[in-house]
Every structure is written in C-alpha cells, then in structure tokens.
Design an enzyme around this catalytic site. Sequence first.
Site, PDB file in Angstrom:
ATOM      1  CD  GLU A  88      -1.430  -0.232   3.476  1.00 20.69           C
ATOM      2  OE1 GLU A  88      -2.304   0.893   3.742  1.00 20.69           O
ATOM      3  OE2 GLU A  88      -1.717  -1.167   4.503  1.00 20.69           O
ATOM      4  CB  CYS A 120      -2.280  -4.707   6.626  1.00 20.69           C
ATOM      5  SG  CYS A 120      -1.795  -3.159   7.162  1.00 20.69           S
ATOM      6  CG  HIS A 242      -2.467  -6.657  11.062  1.00 17.89           C
ATOM      7  ND1 HIS A 242      -1.241  -6.561  10.101  1.00 17.89           N
ATOM      8  CD2 HIS A 242      -3.042  -5.283  10.996  1.00 17.89           C
ATOM      9  CE1 HIS A 242      -1.079  -4.967   9.647  1.00 17.89           C
ATOM     10  NE2 HIS A 242      -2.208  -4.354  10.538  1.00 17.89           N
TER      11      HIS A 242
HETATM   12  P1  HMG Z   1      -3.198   7.302  21.317  1.00 13.68           P
HETATM   13  O1  HMG Z   1      -4.613   7.827  21.013  1.00 13.68           O
HETATM   14  O2  HMG Z   1      -2.204   8.393  21.399  1.00 13.68           O
HETATM   15  O3  HMG Z   1      -2.891   6.412  22.337  1.00 13.68           O
HETATM   16  O4  HMG Z   1      -2.654   6.545  20.142  1.00 13.68           O
HETATM   17  P2  HMG Z   1      -4.019   6.065  23.749  1.00 13.68           P
HETATM   18  O5  HMG Z   1      -4.280   7.297  24.544  1.00 13.68           O
HETATM   19  O6  HMG Z   1      -4.937   5.231  23.261  1.00 13.68           O
HETATM   20  O7  HMG Z   1      -2.573   5.339  24.626  1.00 13.68           O
HETATM   21  C1  HMG Z   1      -2.531   3.940  23.965  1.00 13.68           C
HETATM   22  C2  HMG Z   1      -2.119   2.963  25.043  1.00 13.68           C
HETATM   23  O8  HMG Z   1      -1.010   3.576  26.127  1.00 13.68           O
HETATM   24  C3  HMG Z   1      -3.595   2.880  25.791  1.00 13.68           C
HETATM   25  O9  HMG Z   1      -3.580   1.373  26.348  1.00 13.68           O
HETATM   26  C4  HMG Z   1      -3.043   3.738  27.030  1.00 13.68           C
HETATM   27  O10 HMG Z   1      -3.826   3.379  28.422  1.00 13.68           O
HETATM   28  C5  HMG Z   1      -1.734   3.488  27.299  1.00 13.68           C
HETATM   29  P3  HMG Z   1      -5.016   0.900  26.160  1.00 13.68           P
HETATM   30  O11 HMG Z   1      -6.129   1.601  26.709  1.00 13.68           O
HETATM   31  O12 HMG Z   1      -5.206   0.917  24.668  1.00 13.68           O
HETATM   32  O13 HMG Z   1      -4.874  -0.564  26.893  1.00 13.68           O
HETATM   33  N1  HMG Z   1      -0.882   4.503  27.886  1.00 13.68           N
HETATM   34  C6  HMG Z   1      -0.084   4.377  28.868  1.00 13.68           C
HETATM   35  N2  HMG Z   1       0.489   3.246  29.282  1.00 13.68           N
HETATM   36  C7  HMG Z   1       1.578   3.233  30.010  1.00 13.68           C
HETATM   37  N3  HMG Z   1       2.259   4.321  30.640  1.00 13.68           N
HETATM   38  C8  HMG Z   1       1.866   5.304  30.120  1.00 13.68           C
HETATM   39  C9  HMG Z   1       0.800   5.362  29.182  1.00 13.68           C
HETATM   40  N4  HMG Z   1      -0.034   6.642  28.580  1.00 13.68           N
HETATM   41  C10 HMG Z   1      -0.948   5.744  27.782  1.00 13.68           C
HETATM   42  N5  HMG Z   1       2.394   6.585  30.627  1.00 13.68           N
HETATM   43  C11 HMG Z   1      -3.303   4.693  18.542  1.00 13.68           C
HETATM   44  C12 HMG Z   1      -3.004   5.143  19.970  1.00 13.68           C
HETATM   45  C13 HMG Z   1      -3.175   3.306  18.521  1.00 13.68           C
HETATM   46  C14 HMG Z   1      -4.914   4.999  18.333  1.00 13.68           C
HETATM   47  C15 HMG Z   1      -2.343   5.442  17.591  1.00 13.68           C
HETATM   48  O14 HMG Z   1      -1.040   5.127  17.696  1.00 13.68           O
HETATM   49  C16 HMG Z   1      -2.933   5.040  16.027  1.00 13.68           C
HETATM   50  O15 HMG Z   1      -3.614   5.920  15.409  1.00 13.68           O
HETATM   51  N6  HMG Z   1      -2.280   4.250  15.453  1.00 13.68           N
HETATM   52  C17 HMG Z   1      -2.490   3.982  13.931  1.00 13.68           C
HETATM   53  C18 HMG Z   1      -3.780   2.968  13.593  1.00 13.68           C
HETATM   54  C19 HMG Z   1      -3.509   1.830  14.049  1.00 13.68           C
HETATM   55  O16 HMG Z   1      -2.372   1.331  14.436  1.00 13.68           O
HETATM   56  N7  HMG Z   1      -4.484   0.954  14.323  1.00 13.68           N
HETATM   57  C20 HMG Z   1      -4.660  -0.224  14.775  1.00 13.68           C
HETATM   58  C21 HMG Z   1      -5.941  -0.882  14.094  1.00 13.68           C
HETATM   59  S1  HMG Z   1      -6.247  -0.728  12.478  1.00 13.68           S
HETATM   60  C22 HMG Z   1      -4.809  -1.919  11.598  1.00 13.68           C
HETATM   61  O17 HMG Z   1      -4.082  -2.629  12.131  1.00 13.68           O
HETATM   62  C23 HMG Z   1      -4.514  -1.454  10.221  1.00 13.68           C
HETATM   63  C24 HMG Z   1      -3.282  -0.574   9.827  1.00 13.68           C
HETATM   64  O18 HMG Z   1      -2.201  -1.685   9.979  1.00 13.68           O
HETATM   65  C25 HMG Z   1      -3.077  -0.287   8.408  1.00 13.68           C
HETATM   66  C26 HMG Z   1      -3.600  -0.991   7.099  1.00 13.68           C
HETATM   67  O19 HMG Z   1      -4.482  -1.966   7.414  1.00 13.68           O
HETATM   68  O20 HMG Z   1      -3.024  -0.756   5.971  1.00 13.68           O
HETATM   69  C27 HMG Z   1      -2.863   0.378  10.736  1.00 13.68           C
END
Ligand code: HMG
Length: 410
Positions: A88, A120, A242
Amino acid sequence: MQIRADSGAARIGIEAIGLYVPRYYVPLRDLAVARGVDPDKYIKGLGQEEMAVPAPDEDVVTMGANAALEALADVDTASIDTLMFATESGIDQSKAAAIYVHHLLQLPKNCKSFEIKQACCGSTAALQMAMATVAQRPDRKVLIVAADVARYGLGTPGEPTQGAGAIAMVISNQPRVLALDAEWGAYTEDVMDFWRPNYLDEAVVDGKYSIKVYLKALTESWAQYVEESGRTFEQHDYFCYHLPFTRMAHKAHQHLSKWVGEVRPDNRRVQHSLVYNRRMGNSYTASLYVGLLSLLETAGADLTGQRVGLFSYGSGCMAAFFSGTVVPGYAAYVQKDRQAVQFDNRQRLTVEMYEAFYRHALPSDGRRYQTPAHETGVFRLSGVEGHKRLYECRAQSVHTRPLQPEVAIA
Ligand code: HMG
C-alpha cells in the site's frame, strides 16, 4: 473456499520465507522524549521498543527484492510461475512494483508479475490466490512479495506505530515451513478507519475506531473460519495477529479468548510472534508474516506439527482468518540467529536524523537525481531520471547478474 486436503500430496503452503529489515532504527524512548510523551506510553501502552526507518535510497521495490533474495536462496527461480507484489506504499499508479522486482531478480520471462492492494490484507489476498494457482497447476510456484513503509504525520498519535520492512514467500505444493489449511473465514465492510488518498504521503487514520473495527473483523472472520473448519480455539497452539503494534495482538487475543468463552487469555500463544514487530514496527502487508517468522524463529522450542491460527486485517476493511501447521524440518529453512545478525547490527538514528530521512523526497520534475548512498541490502534505489526510477545491485548472488544499463545508474 477450500483449496487442499489436510494431508498427503495435495498440501500447499510456504516453501520458503525471507525477511528484509531496514538498516536504521529509532528507539521509541528517544522519540517519546522528543515528543514530550511519557516513554511508557509507547513502550508499555503500545508495546513498541524500536522503529525501523528506511533509508532515502530504499523503497518497496528494493526492500521487497532484498527479502525475495533470502526466500529464493535455494529455490530454482525457473520454477516461479507468478510474482505477486502486495503493497500500500506503491511507487507508481500504473506500473507494478512486481515488474521491477522481476527484473532485479532476473526471473523467467514467462513469469506473470503484478501488484495487489487492500491495505495490510493485500498479502493475504495474494496468498489465497497463490494457493488457487498451485492447486490448479501443482508443478508451479508463486513468489509473494509484501513490502511497505508505514508512515503517519510527524508528532501524530500514529507516529510511534510507524515502521518498514518486507517479507517474501514461495508458495508451492512442497511446503517446508508451513502447510496451509484449506478453510478460510473472511470479512469485508466499507469503513473509514485508515486510508491514504492519492495526494497524501501519510495515512489518514481514525485510530481508536480502527481498533474497534479490527476487533469486530476478527470475530466475524473467526466465526466463518470455525463454521468452515469445525476447529475449536483449543486446536490452535499459537496465534499470529496482524500487528500494527504489539499491544494490538494482546487486545485481539483477549477479545477472541473472551468471545470463545476462555476465562483468561494465554499470552504464551502470542508472545513469540511479537518479538520482531516490537523492534521494527508496522510493516503493513508484511506485518502478519513478520509475526509468523518471529514465532518460528524465537519460540526456542520445536514447533513441528503445531497449528498456528493467523488473522490478517486490512483497514477499509477486509480481514481473513486462516491457519496452517508447522512442517517437520522447518527449522532448517528459518534463521534462529536473525536478531543478532539482522536486528542488532542496525544503525541507531537520532530523532533529528530520522526526521531528515522522513523528509527526504525524490524530485517530481523529471530531472536527474542521484540518491545519497546509505546502508541498504543488495538492492538500492540509486536515483531518478526522466521520471524513471533507477535501481542498483550492490553485490552479486546466484539470483543477481549485473543489471541492464537502463536499470543501473553508472
Ligand atoms: P493514542 O490515542 O495517542 O494512544 O494512539 P492512547 O491514548 O490510546 O494510548 C495507547 C495505550 O497506551 C493505551 O492503552 C493507554 O492506556 C496506554 P489501552 O487503553 O489501549 O490498553 N498509555 C500508557 N501506558 C503506560 N504508561 C503510560 C501510558 N499512557 C498511555 N504513561 C493509536 C494510539 C493506536 C490510536 C495510535 O497510535 C494510532 O492511531 N495508530 C495508527 C492506527 C493503528 O495502528 N490502528 C490499529 C488497528 S487498524 C490496523 O491494524 C490497520 C493498519 O495496519 C493499516 C492497514 O491496514 O493498512 C494500521
């Protein structure tokens, strides 16, 4: 869809597998400090330690060709009937990255070569198509190359989930690594969780929503897989999900365990698949198969005969659940010392150097440009001229003879 019988001569699966990891990385602790974020958010919250960064003279063609060199190390290239390239991070709207790889690897002129896309999940679509090809013509082999650069905006929540890399797999009726089962579950739904319009270099993502859709697609595709196969959760010794980041696999395993009525998810069935991703980040199409290789190479036990459940998710979205069994003798066809050889020898970048790599762009006006030389694999992108990409082969191997002058830059 059912493609093979569970045993005997009709087995189809992965005969050989190769990985390419870029030679540069950024520790996520350093990135967190630079972004003013608690490092534990990236390291514990997302489960990531390091992020692979491609050099300016790398793209999906060079990474894919470098992975394919490993997969083809002892495979006769004359037997490759089809080359399917899943990505992609395409480099051209028209010409397939597969054609460049076909040239770089000097594959047979009658080999079909094309590109496949569905986020993906494109690599998994290629895998299913490859199984059908081999079922129809058992004397043929298919080379699947999956390569991507996961790229989000600097300073965005997606940034720590970036990464890059490539996987190559030879699919045939002589699986030496993993024999694939015939039954698949699939799920498609039109959602806007992650996408990249043609005019953008970075993905647009609704991160929290993407996690929800991923989990829904997991149970939907699992349900169809179970209906087709009659297998239970317990009949799977390991699970590879994944991997956009490793915590996602824990969320997925917890979700599926709960869905099937397991009180407590057993993370030992998942943990070995996470080792490489934790050190390279998301590699989109390659990511699930990087997880599979990580399981095979880091489990530290003989996995012969173990059944692995695999979940592929591509945003947008399409997902698939399928499975395979580890083949006797597989250990001779994987590299148990890969971490020491490939990962530990990478060069650490400062955040400033990573940002300079990130911002590097090829000219878009057609003028001649030579890409600065960095650490890469055998193949590198040496420049552009007249809107054509120019590739270079740095060393010769059994699969690389000197390139034609129109491809190699002087
Ligand atoms: P965010 O919103 O900044 O992070 O981004 P958050 O606030 O949700 O925090 C992440 C985790 O860290 C949470 O844990 C927090 O509690 C924890 P959870 O509630 O999920 O268990 N946290 C901490 N832990 C320890 N100490 C601390 C602390 N602070 C927070 N101090 C997000 C997270 C994944 C949304 C962002 O990185 C993002 O947008 N990533 C890109 C999208 C993505 O990866 N999506 C995954 C599913 S879709 C997919 O897999 C397809 C893809 O590969 C693309 C394709 O298909 O082509 C992406």
